[in-house]
Design an enzyme around this catalytic site. Structure first.
Site: not given
Length: 601
Positions: A77, A151, A175
């Site tokens: 990420k 997210s 998330s």
């Protein structure tokens, strides 16, 4: 298995070790899958393929048996630092080039992983939907009208679509769990502090954790074991030894909310899927125990209605002041509210949170874990874009309270609904019970017989667990082989199991040797003339013990170590002639304490 079918970490590593496929071939296939999938919104930056293949080729000289992630392609990420990639947090104006890997990425690389790219996210990790990024909206590979979840959108889609078998997300409010459900994969949210946050762009620094996406619970647990361990570079890091996977616990008690407390926002299919999941738990032998969910809901409301929004504001306040238009409008609206919070409001919320934590402690007194819907429903991209804040909030119904209450969590697929929308449940328990959750979750997921990810691949049979036998040999480690330290992967790759953390008798001195990586040497001295030194005892099978010991380089040696309670155990000692230029560090009481101070020097 065909090129289009995803493979687990276990299958990839087994193929590499057997020589039926090379790491370079696996990496090349990963890039081909990315091209074939054709979704430019998954990755914000992608490593040059030739560079990644060269990295994989260099593994040819490595000892595959000592690398638990030998040649495994991994996506990260893009709010987690990885050397060679910019870190953007999905905001081009925020972008910077890190000088080093985050601790989590460094540990993955040390275990043999190949980092292939940085993935898209809801900007500054603010959101559960995956649509708040200037880099586009990753397509949900299960049903392309659905949001991918956020997210950690790109990381979840990369695993769900079969591009990589492992990715890193982050999880502050869900998330690492909501996107797992929406992509039919496993999302592991570890105990806070178990994985170092050094090199992570914070969302809420006191609540953040790096999370794991994988196709199976076993794969996720393996990745956690590689990254877990204290880190002096992260003041929020905690020393939480990670237990081993075990059979489904006997007399398992799972908490379920009282009648009428669950919220599905009218989604009858999700409600039915959750009821079916509870039936599955009962069939597996669990006893369901009702608990009061309302205090957990109240905790969840604190996250965005309380002072924790100010933590998000701290991260981007300079950018808000200098270039507010560089921030996604929804992210800007949510975060700007953090500037208005007062110290009095903060303390008031902290006091209430402490009371809610005590209620949660009492809840878990008679319950091993909670089992809740991962999310109450699912939404399309069009729905979320039309109502971005309210629908995002709904997706966090069962996730927002978790880190505030210091719980660990494991999201696992539970059903594929008739309308093609995946449904999942999340297991929750107090911090430190990560291995127990994985032991429950792997049995539940296997029992569903669901396919993994979006490509229809069958779940592999559950691997046999490493069990202790009368032949297993304990070994005491005092330095770089401790949990989370540089060489711990050598033990986990041999299926070593952590038995206990303890101390020696007060008959030893400890020295810092001039080696790479840094190692200590422990020397036996006259009884009572030394100090008690911190150590861990691990257990290895006889064959693994032999392989481990045969690879130990000079000046290290294996001898008999006397523990504080008088027990003898085989363990690391040092050859005395190697201590001429070594620094004595006995006063630190152990290698962790010494390394912690060295890191801050």
């Amino acid at each position: 298995m065909g090129a289009e079918q995803p493979e687990t970490i276990a299958a990839i590593v087994a193929a590499h070790r057997a020589g039926t496929r090379t790491p370079a071939e696996t990496v090349a296939r990963t890039y081909q899958r990315i091209r074939d999938h054709g979704d430019p919104a998954i990755f914000i930056s992608l490593r040059d393929e030739k560079d990644a293949i060269a990295d994989a080729e260099r593994l040819a000289t490595a000892d595959a048996a000592r690398l638990p992630l030998y040649g495994v392609p991994v996506a990260v990420k893009d709010n987690i630092d990885a050397l060679g990639f910019p870190t953007t947090a999905a905001c081009p104006a925020f972008s910077y080039s890190p000088a080093r890997d985050s601790t989590a990425v460094a540990r993955l690389r040390a275990a043999g992983a190949i980092i292939i790219g940085k993935t898209n996210l809801d900007q500054f990790a603010t959101g559960l939907v995956g649509v708040r990024s200037p880099y586009g909206i990753p397509r949900n590979p299960i049903r392309d009208d659905l949001v991918p979840g956020g997210s950690s959108s790109g990381s979840a889609v990369a695993v769900g679509a079969g591009l990589v078998p492992l990715s890193l997300g982050t999880d502050t409010a869900g998330s690492g769990r909501v996107p797992a459900m929406l992509n039919n994969i496993v999302g592991l949210k570890p105990s806070l502090g178990m994985i170092s946050n050094a090199g992570l762009v914070p969302a809420c620094r006191t609540l953040d954790c790096i999370s794991v996406f994988a196709l199976t619970v076993d794969d996720a647990a393996l990745a956690l074991s590689v990254m877990a361990g204290p880190d002096p570079a992260d003041p929020f890091s905690r020393d939480r030894p990670l237990g081993a996977l075990a059979p489904l616990p006997a007399s398992l008690r799972l908490g379920v909310p009282r009648n009428g407390q669950l919220i599905f926002f009218g989604d009858k299919e999700s409600e039915a899927a959750y009821a079916d999941a509870l039936k599955r738990c009962t069939a597996l032998g669990a006893t369901l125990v009702e608990f009061d969910l309302e205090p957990f809901y109240e905790t969840a409301r604190l996250l965005y209605e309380g002072p924790w929004v100010a933590e998000r504001y701290l991260v981007i306040k300079d950018l808000l002041a200098s270039a507010p238009d560089a921030i996604h409008p929804v992210t800007r609206e949510i975060t700007a509210a953090g500037a208005r919070l007062t110290a009095a409001e903060t303390f008031s919320a902290l006091y209430r949170l402490q009371g809610l934590r005590k209620i949660a402690e009492r809840t878990f007194a008679g319950i091993d874990a909670l089992v809740l819907p991962t999310a109450p429903t699912a939404y399309t991209t069009a729905q979320v874009l039309a109502n971005p804040i309210e629908l995002n909030s709904r997706l966090g119904t069962y996730t927002n309270f978790v880190n505030l209450l210091d719980l660990c969590g494991l999201a696992v697929p539970a059903a594929m609904r008739a309308d093609g929308i995946p449904f999942g449940v999340t297991l929750l328990a107090p911090a430190g019970r990560d291995a127990m959750l994985a032991s429950i979750g792997r049995a539940f997921h296997a029992d569903t017989k669901l396919t993994i990810g979006a490509k229809g691949a069958a779940q592999p049979p559950l691997a046999a667990l490493a069990t202790s036998t009368g032949d297993d040999i304990p070994i005491a480690v005092v330095g770089a082989h401790l949990s989370g330290m540089a060489l711990n992967g050598e033990l986990t790759a041999l299926n070593g199991r952590l038995i206990e953390a303890t101390k020696t008798a007060p008959d030893y001195k400890l020295y810092a040797l001039k080696t790479t990586p840094p190692k200590p040497g422990m020397l036996r001295v006259a009884a009572g003339k030394g100090a008690a030194i911190d150590l861990e005892i691990w257990s290895l099978s006889p064959s693994a013990f032999g392989r481990f010991v045969s690879a130990i380089p000079a000046p290290m040696a294996i001898g008999t170590v006397r523990l504080a309670d008088g027990r003898p155990v085989k363990g690391f000692l040092v050859e005395p002639e190697a201590l001429g230029d070594a620094r004595e560090i006995t006063a630190y009481g152990g290698w962790r304490a010494y390394m912690a101070e060295a890191a801050t020097a």
